[in-house]
Design a protein around this motif. Structure first.
Motif, PDB file in Angstrom:
ATOM      1  N   UNK A   1       0.721  -1.191   0.051  1.00  0.00           N
ATOM      2  CA  UNK A   1       0.158  -0.076  -0.045  1.00  0.00           C
ATOM      3  C   UNK A   1       0.983   1.328   0.107  1.00  0.00           C
ATOM      4  N   UNK A   2       1.916   1.077   0.616  1.00  0.00           N
ATOM      5  CA  UNK A   2       2.930   2.258   0.594  1.00  0.00           C
ATOM      6  C   UNK A   2       3.328   2.606  -0.931  1.00  0.00           C
ATOM      7  N   UNK A   3       3.746   1.689  -1.570  1.00  0.00           N
ATOM      8  CA  UNK A   3       4.343   1.483  -2.965  1.00  0.00           C
ATOM      9  C   UNK A   3       3.479   2.113  -3.795  1.00  0.00           C
ATOM     10  N   UNK A   4       2.230   1.560  -3.701  1.00  0.00           N
ATOM     11  CA  UNK A   4       1.145   2.061  -4.587  1.00  0.00           C
ATOM     12  C   UNK A   4       0.811   3.731  -4.308  1.00  0.00           C
ATOM     13  N   UNK A   5       0.955   4.265  -2.964  1.00  0.00           N
ATOM     14  CA  UNK A   5       0.675   5.726  -2.596  1.00  0.00           C
ATOM     15  C   UNK A   5       1.656   6.265  -3.182  1.00  0.00           C
ATOM     16  N   UNK A   6       3.098   5.973  -3.076  1.00  0.00           N
ATOM     17  CA  UNK A   6       4.058   6.662  -3.435  1.00  0.00           C
ATOM     18  C   UNK A   6       4.378   6.711  -5.224  1.00  0.00           C
TER      19      UNK A   6
ATOM     20  N   UNK B   1      11.979   6.367  -8.792  1.00  0.00           N
ATOM     21  CA  UNK B   1      11.170   7.301  -7.900  1.00  0.00           C
ATOM     22  C   UNK B   1      10.969   8.810  -8.173  1.00  0.00           C
ATOM     23  N   UNK B   2       9.688   9.010  -8.637  1.00  0.00           N
ATOM     24  CA  UNK B   2       9.360  10.234  -9.105  1.00  0.00           C
ATOM     25  C   UNK B   2       9.113  11.260  -8.200  1.00  0.00           C
ATOM     26  N   UNK B   3       9.382  12.614  -8.294  1.00  0.00           N
ATOM     27  CA  UNK B   3       9.112  13.631  -7.418  1.00  0.00           C
ATOM     28  C   UNK B   3       7.589  13.883  -7.363  1.00  0.00           C
TER      29      UNK B   3
ATOM     30  N   UNK C   1      15.354   5.350  -0.936  1.00  0.00           N
ATOM     31  CA  UNK C   1      14.927   5.561  -2.284  1.00  0.00           C
ATOM     32  C   UNK C   1      13.862   6.254  -2.170  1.00  0.00           C
ATOM     33  N   UNK C   2      12.923   5.951  -1.170  1.00  0.00           N
ATOM     34  CA  UNK C   2      11.463   6.739  -1.302  1.00  0.00           C
ATOM     35  C   UNK C   2      11.892   8.236  -0.846  1.00  0.00           C
ATOM     36  N   UNK C   3      12.834   8.416  -0.191  1.00  0.00           N
ATOM     37  CA  UNK C   3      13.018   9.961   0.113  1.00  0.00           C
ATOM     38  C   UNK C   3      13.136  11.104  -1.116  1.00  0.00           C
ATOM     39  N   UNK C   4      13.273  10.558  -2.183  1.00  0.00           N
ATOM     40  CA  UNK C   4      13.251  11.196  -3.470  1.00  0.00           C
ATOM     41  C   UNK C   4      12.017  11.704  -3.952  1.00  0.00           C
ATOM     42  N   UNK C   5      10.852  11.324  -3.230  1.00  0.00           N
ATOM     43  CA  UNK C   5       9.594  11.768  -3.532  1.00  0.00           C
ATOM     44  C   UNK C   5       9.491  13.108  -3.270  1.00  0.00           C
ATOM     45  N   UNK C   6      10.030  13.755  -2.371  1.00  0.00           N
ATOM     46  CA  UNK C   6       9.770  15.161  -1.985  1.00  0.00           C
ATOM     47  C   UNK C   6      11.056  15.946  -1.423  1.00  0.00           C
ATOM     48  N   UNK C   7      11.103  17.113  -1.580  1.00  0.00           N
ATOM     49  CA  UNK C   7      12.175  17.957  -0.793  1.00  0.00           C
ATOM     50  C   UNK C   7      11.872  17.987   0.543  1.00  0.00           C
ATOM     51  N   UNK C   8      10.813  17.480   1.211  1.00  0.00           N
ATOM     52  CA  UNK C   8      10.522  17.768   2.470  1.00  0.00           C
ATOM     53  C   UNK C   8      10.254  16.078   3.208  1.00  0.00           C
TER      54      UNK C   8
END
Length: 315
Positions: A165-170, A235-237, A273-280
């Motif tokens: 569910x986390x992967x789908x959300x991201x 991972x896209x922003x 790697x998921x940290x690349x989702x956002x600057x925050x």
């Protein structure tokens, strides 16, 4: 048959790791994907399918309780509780593979004391319809869009997903920044899960790790109840939305003979790697948790979700 296999593997001490692989990859019908139980049951998620559960809230005629809604001609089981608060997003919870919305009932009840909170069974999960054919991240995202439209009205949302569910959300958030204003990923499946497994448990491997790898890769290839194919990708922003990434602190993957330490390293790498989702984006560790962070340390999950909802409300 699946439960028999699960019990037999438990006897050799690798049960916990098997649960991780099955659940992160969409769990092939394992009712016992989590050893933890929820005392609150479906009532904690907002009540059963009673007359009261069918009532709509006065605010925007949004559903309350557990109800099946039509999304693209298929029945999707949804649970909503709590009242919409002015200026605050609706929190949407996404369970891991092999789980249904009742697994999240406890934290949904807690969160709904101050926010409107909804969860749902994806196609092939729980009480929702089985998918009509193979699913992709894009097609399961369309179902999520249909759910959001019916449970959130015109409000923004915060997605809080566990495991798959986390992967789908991201994967969903970067294409829907008009609605998704925050993310919480609770031990989310790695964005490179297929490659991680193939690398850490090579073709030359022997023993229980081989069965574990092959079954998991098959599920990632669409062989699970959701028929969902999960491919690796960059991972896209999602811009500068608040993102909380929470990883497990108890290294239970180390129980896989010979290959456990490598799996733990790969899992941590996936969380980073998921940290690349956002600057925050921020990464934290649930020190006393295995894979089911919201069950092992519900206060950690609740605190992170409230933090992101507060940040999203402030803009």
């Amino acid at each position: 048959m699946e439960d028999i296999v699960f019990r037999s593997i438990r006897s050799n001490g690798t049960a916990t790791a098997l649960v991780w692989l099955c659940c992160t990859a969409a769990g092939a019908g394992l009712v016992g994907c989590s050893d933890s139980s929820d005392d609150d049951g479906t009532d904690a998620a907002g009540g059963g399918a009673s007359a009261a559960a069918q009532e709509r809230t006065a605010d925007e005629n949004l559903l309350t309780g557990i109800e099946k809604i039509d999304v693209g001609g298929q029945s999707v089981n949804v649970s909503c509780s709590g009242s919409p608060a002015e200026g605050r997003p609706v929190i949407v919870l996404l369970s891991g593979g092999g789980d249904d919305l009742t697994k999240l009932a406890g934290i949904q009840k807690t969160l709904s004391a101050g926010d409107r909170v909804c969860s749902y069974d994806r196609l092939g999960q729980g009480a929702s319809d089985k998918p009509e054919g193979p699913q992709t991240i894009e097609s399961t995202g369309k179902v999520l869009t249909g759910v959001i439209e019916q449970v959130a009205g015109d409000r923004p949302v915060v997605l809080a997903g566990h495991s798959l569910g986390g992967l789908i959300s991201a994967r969903y958030a970067p294409d829907h920044t008009d609605r998704v204003k925050g993310l919480v990923l609770m031990d989310a499946t790695s964005p490179t899960q297929n490659a991680d497994l193939a690398r850490e448990i090579p073709d030359s491997a022997t023993g229980p790790a081989v069965e574990l790898r092959d079954e998991t890769l098959a599920i990632l290839g669409g062989k699970g109840p959701e028929k969902l194919t999960v491919t690796d990708g960059e991972v896209r922003s999602a811009g500068d939305i608040p993102v909380e990434v929470i990883r497990h602190g108890k290294e239970y993957l180390a129980t896989v003979p010979e290959y456990g330490p490598g799996l733990e390293r790969a899992w941590l790498g996936g969380q980073r790697k998921w940290l690349a989702l956002s600057e925050r984006s921020e990464l934290s560790t649930a020190e006393n948790s295995e894979h089911y962070i919201y069950a092992d340390e519900p206060e950690v999950a609740v605190r992170a979700i409230r933090k992101v909802a507060d940040q999203a409300a402030r803009g």
